[in-house]
Design an enzyme around this catalytic site. Structure first.
Site, short mmCIF file in Angstrom:
data_model
loop_
_atom_site.label_atom_id
_atom_site.label_comp_id
_atom_site.label_asym_id
_atom_site.label_seq_id
_atom_site.Cartn_x
_atom_site.Cartn_y
_atom_site.Cartn_z
N GLN A 139 0.88 -1.17 0.00
CA GLN A 139 0.00 0.00 0.00
C GLN A 139 0.91 1.22 0.00
O GLN A 139 1.52 1.54 1.01
CB GLN A 139 -0.91 0.00 1.23
CG GLN A 139 -1.67 1.30 1.47
CD GLN A 139 -2.59 1.70 0.32
OE1 GLN A 139 -3.19 0.84 -0.32
NE2 GLN A 139 -2.69 2.98 0.04
N CYS A 140 1.04 1.87 -1.16
CA CYS A 140 2.02 2.95 -1.30
C CYS A 140 1.46 4.34 -1.09
O CYS A 140 2.21 5.26 -0.76
CB CYS A 140 2.69 2.88 -2.68
SG CYS A 140 3.81 1.48 -2.80
N TYR A 268 -7.60 0.07 4.04
CA TYR A 268 -8.52 0.97 3.33
C TYR A 268 -9.72 0.20 2.78
O TYR A 268 -9.71 -1.02 2.74
CB TYR A 268 -7.78 1.68 2.18
CG TYR A 268 -6.69 2.61 2.66
CD1 TYR A 268 -7.01 3.85 3.22
CD2 TYR A 268 -5.35 2.25 2.60
CE1 TYR A 268 -6.02 4.70 3.69
CE2 TYR A 268 -4.35 3.09 3.07
CZ TYR A 268 -4.69 4.32 3.62
OH TYR A 268 -3.70 5.15 4.09
N GLY A 269 -10.73 0.95 2.35
CA GLY A 269 -11.88 0.31 1.70
C GLY A 269 -11.45 -0.26 0.36
O GLY A 269 -11.77 -1.38 -0.01
N GLU A 272 -7.02 2.18 -5.63
CA GLU A 272 -7.24 2.19 -7.08
C GLU A 272 -6.01 1.82 -7.90
O GLU A 272 -5.74 2.43 -8.93
CB GLU A 272 -7.75 3.58 -7.49
CG GLU A 272 -6.78 4.73 -7.32
CD GLU A 272 -6.76 5.39 -5.96
OE1 GLU A 272 -6.19 6.49 -5.85
OE2 GLU A 272 -7.30 4.81 -4.99
N HIS A 296 -16.42 3.52 -6.86
CA HIS A 296 -15.45 4.57 -6.48
C HIS A 296 -14.09 4.26 -7.10
O HIS A 296 -13.47 5.13 -7.73
CB HIS A 296 -15.35 4.65 -4.95
CG HIS A 296 -14.36 5.67 -4.47
ND1 HIS A 296 -14.71 6.99 -4.23
CD2 HIS A 296 -13.04 5.59 -4.22
CE1 HIS A 296 -13.64 7.66 -3.84
NE2 HIS A 296 -12.59 6.83 -3.82
N GLU A 297 -13.62 3.02 -6.94
CA GLU A 297 -12.28 2.68 -7.44
C GLU A 297 -12.24 2.70 -8.97
O GLU A 297 -11.24 3.08 -9.57
CB GLU A 297 -11.83 1.32 -6.91
CG GLU A 297 -11.81 1.19 -5.38
CD GLU A 297 -11.10 2.33 -4.65
OE1 GLU A 297 -10.20 2.96 -5.22
OE2 GLU A 297 -11.46 2.61 -3.49
N HIS A 300 -11.74 6.14 -10.21
CA HIS A 300 -10.33 6.55 -10.13
C HIS A 300 -9.56 6.25 -11.42
O HIS A 300 -8.49 6.82 -11.63
CB HIS A 300 -9.64 5.82 -8.97
CG HIS A 300 -9.64 6.57 -7.68
ND1 HIS A 300 -9.16 7.87 -7.57
CD2 HIS A 300 -10.04 6.20 -6.44
CE1 HIS A 300 -9.28 8.26 -6.30
NE2 HIS A 300 -9.80 7.27 -5.60
N GLU A 319 -9.78 12.77 -5.18
CA GLU A 319 -10.87 12.15 -4.43
C GLU A 319 -12.23 12.82 -4.61
O GLU A 319 -13.25 12.16 -4.69
CB GLU A 319 -10.51 12.05 -2.95
CG GLU A 319 -9.32 11.14 -2.67
CD GLU A 319 -9.51 9.68 -3.13
OE1 GLU A 319 -10.65 9.30 -3.48
OE2 GLU A 319 -8.53 8.94 -3.13
N ASP A 377 -0.49 11.18 5.58
CA ASP A 377 -1.34 10.19 6.26
C ASP A 377 -2.07 10.81 7.46
O ASP A 377 -3.19 10.41 7.79
CB ASP A 377 -0.52 9.00 6.76
CG ASP A 377 -0.11 8.05 5.64
OD1 ASP A 377 -0.69 8.15 4.54
OD2 ASP A 377 0.79 7.22 5.87
N TYR A 385 -12.44 14.00 0.10
CA TYR A 385 -13.50 13.26 -0.60
C TYR A 385 -14.80 14.06 -0.63
O TYR A 385 -15.35 14.36 -1.69
CB TYR A 385 -13.77 11.93 0.12
CG TYR A 385 -12.63 10.94 0.13
CD1 TYR A 385 -12.68 9.80 -0.67
CD2 TYR A 385 -11.52 11.12 0.95
CE1 TYR A 385 -11.64 8.88 -0.66
CE2 TYR A 385 -10.47 10.20 0.96
CZ TYR A 385 -10.55 9.08 0.15
OH TYR A 385 -9.52 8.18 0.16
N MET A 572 -9.30 1.05 8.40
CA MET A 572 -9.19 2.21 9.30
C MET A 572 -10.51 2.94 9.49
O MET A 572 -10.76 3.50 10.55
CB MET A 572 -8.10 3.15 8.79
CG MET A 572 -6.70 2.56 8.90
SD MET A 572 -5.39 3.79 8.72
CE MET A 572 -5.54 4.24 7.00
#
Length: 619
Positions: A139-140, A268-269, A272, A296-297, A300, A319, A377, A385, A572
């Site tokens: 996860q970058c 995360y949910g 993308e 949503h993704e 993106h 977002e 972060d 969003y 989260m």
């Protein structure tokens, strides 16, 4: 000579972005599940943007750098003292300065990741669904690519990438697979290529006991075999989302749209990553009630992945536009009332973020100032969003509705695809487009918008969006009845049929409305659960809202349920607020701390760090 006119400063990168630009990177990696690391090298294709460049500065974080070379010649390098959140600048001295701007060259860096790597989580077999094989995923976003690869880790830099990855377990990446070669000792080398340019935060990898199933003409779902049937069923509407996105915007650019359902600790949910969206298993509700995250993704694929924020201060461009397109897709597939309903849920999430940070907090500004080296972060919330969505929703209203505003969005993607842009460029183009296509009348309308407050002001948006409450009204009415009954001993007016016709979304809005009221007496909570069986519901969003409502009033019978929920998944959106609330609740503080310390290794490193701050274990 100078070619860097388009690269502004990125406060979240230590690289010398104004002097050199990376256009392609090739990763040659070997995964070791025993050592819990990735070893190998990266080859960076660079060119100079100025004359007389004598060094290359790259972002790195907790990397074990072994060697840096140019044309097989070793180069000297230094790794600076670590910045608390931006990592360490890797400064590479060139043997002699490169005299002319525009000169191409290649650097090779041999390195290993370390156990402090924040980009990758290695999972023990027991942390997976199947419990037999280990797993890793990356996860970058926002600034963690530098922890698995020395690079120019800024969204301003867009590049193509290729990879050759050797692993004992199947590997997938945010790229198209080009082949696989069986090696010795049970190892296989997998080849990948991403031909569309992307920012570094979209480079992604996963490896584990992975299988796939076709769910559409350009889509497969990937996950552990134990989940494949459920996942294939849950996400079988994916192609419809992609086609609707294409109708709204431009043809889908990326070739494949695959979905990876991750193990439960994914923070995360969804993420993308191009060609391969990563999603949380909390979407597997069994009734397709949580698949909007996929819309949503998919959105993106245009907003964020094609047109990208220039740095993390303009993150709302990614977002806000993505939420706007996600809700346009929802509206086209399920009707305008659904779009409005989703926007109401978003407004509530925005309100909660603003209350958490404080109405004057710089973290609630649409375009925040990160220049003092703030970790992006730490500012992650629903602000970019939902405040972003609300600005676009407001503009759409001001210019006269979807028929006038939607063609602008298509034009915006066409204009900026492949680029990284700022809020100022977006706004300039908005004005340019409307003046050219609609004349001064529309420019005058745009001028009625209080741009400065929207973009630079803290707190809630300056305009009430006045969403259509058709679908929300029943939820509000029922919540108000419970709120008014707080002093009643006779609760016979409530029955199980109150919520029988409610969708999952309506149950969420009902519970959210109640969290806006004063905490409810325990007798009401008990009765509500007896009638509506809320504790038994498996939809993660409903579980979260119900547990939230109970913990706020220190209803202790729910605590074991909360502990179960926050330790079986690490998203989260759910775990952070529940830890905070449990920490504040009566007899909850020590339970929250003990639960976290016991399960700390289960959480992704990004999530663990933020939870520690949430419950006071870390400043």
């Amino acid at each position: 000579m100078c070619l860097h006119h388009s690269i502004a400063k990125d406060p979240s990168s230590l690289a010398n972005l104004k002097q050199v630009k990376n256009t392609h990177l090739h990763l040659d990696w070997t995964i070791s599940f025993d050592k819990k690391n990735i070893s190998g090298h990266v080859i960076l294709d660079l060119h100079t943007l100025e004359d007389n460049v004598d060094k290359v500065i790259l972002d790195s974080s907790y990397l074990d750098i072994q060697r840096v070379s140019l044309n097989e010649q070793d180069l000297t390098y230094t790794i600076s003292e670590r910045h608390p959140c931006l990592g360490s600048a890797l400064t590479i001295q060139l043997a002699q300065p490169i005299v002319t701007a525009g000169t191409k060259f290649q650097l090779k860096i041999d390195y290993n990741t370390t156990d402090k790597c924040t980009a990758i989580q290695f999972l023990e077999p027991e942390q997976t669904v199947g419990k037999k094989q280990p797993y890793l995923f990356s996860q970058c976003q926002a600034i963690h690519a530098r922890a698995f690869c020395p690079c120019q880790d800024s969204p301003a830099i867009k590049l193509t990438y290729s990879a050759s990855v050797t692993s004992p377990l199947p590997v997938i990446m945010s790229a198209l697979k080009t082949g696989e070669v069986q090696g010795t000792n049970g190892l296989t080398t997998y080849g990948f290529e991403q031909r569309t340019s992307i920012p570094s935060y979209l480079i992604a990898i996963a490896a584990g006991n992975l299988v796939s199933r076709e769910i559409g003409p350009r889509s497969s779902v990937w996950c552990e075999p134990e989940v494949i049937e459920q996942a294939a069923w849950e996400f079988n509407g994916t192609e419809e989302f992609i086609r609707t996105g294409e109708d709204l915007l431009t043809p889908y650019e990326w070739g494949r749209y695959d979905l990876l359902i991750l193990p439960p600790s994914f923070p995360y949910g969804g993420m993308e990553n191009p060609c391969l969206t990563f999603v949380t298993p909390t979407l597997l509700a069994g009734d397709r009630s949580a698949v909007d995250v996929v819309a949503h993704e998919i959105a993106h694929s245009w907003m964020g992945n094609l047109v990208t924020t220039h740095n993390w201060e303009h993150f709302w461009l990614n977002e806000g536009h993505t939420v706007f397109i996600e809700r346009k897709i929802t509206g086209r597939l399920h009707g305008e009332a659904e779009r409005q309903f989703s926007a109401i849920i978003g407004w509530k999430a925005l309100k909660e973020s603003v209350e958490l940070f404080g109405t004057d907090s710089p973290a609630t500004v649409l375009k925040p100032d990160l220049s003092s080296g703030i970790d992006p972060d730490d500012y992650f919330s629903s602000v970019p969003y939902e405040k972003g969505f609300n600005l676009l929703y407001h503009i759409e209203k001001v210019v006269g509705g979807g028929d006038i505003f939607e063609p602008f969005l298509k034009s915006y993607v066409g204009k900026f695809a492949g680029q990284s842009i700022t809020t100022e460029q977006w706004k300039d183009y908005l004005y340019e487009y409307f003046e050219k296509n609609h004349g001064q009348t529309l420019v005058d309308k745009l001028n009625t918008i209080d741009w400065n407050t929207w973009i630079n002001g803290p707190g809630m948006p300056p305009v009430d969006p006045e969403f259509d409450t058709t679908l929300a009204k029943q939820c509000y009415d029922l919540a108000d009845r419970w709120d008014k009954a707080r002093d009643n001993t006779d609760l016979s007016g409530f029955t199980a049929s109150d919520v029988e016709s409610f969708s999952a979304g309506q149950k969420i809005v009902f519970l959210e409305r109640l969290t806006d009221c004063a905490p409810l007496p325990h007798a009401l909570i008990r009765k509500m659960d007896e009638l509506y069986q809320l504790t038994k519901i498996r939809n993660a969003d409903i579980r979260f809202r119900w547990q939230n409502l109970c913990v706020v009033t220190s209803y202790e019978p729910i605590y074991p349920e909360v502990v179960e929920f926050i330790t079986e998944q690490g998203r989260m959106k759910f775990v952070r607020p529940l830890y905070r609330l449990l920490h504040e609740a009566k007899n909850g503080k020590q339970l929250a701390i003990d639960t976290f310390l016991k399960h700390k290794d289960f959480y992704h490193p990004i999530a663990a760090t933020l939870i520690e701050k949430d419950i006071g274990l870390k400043q």
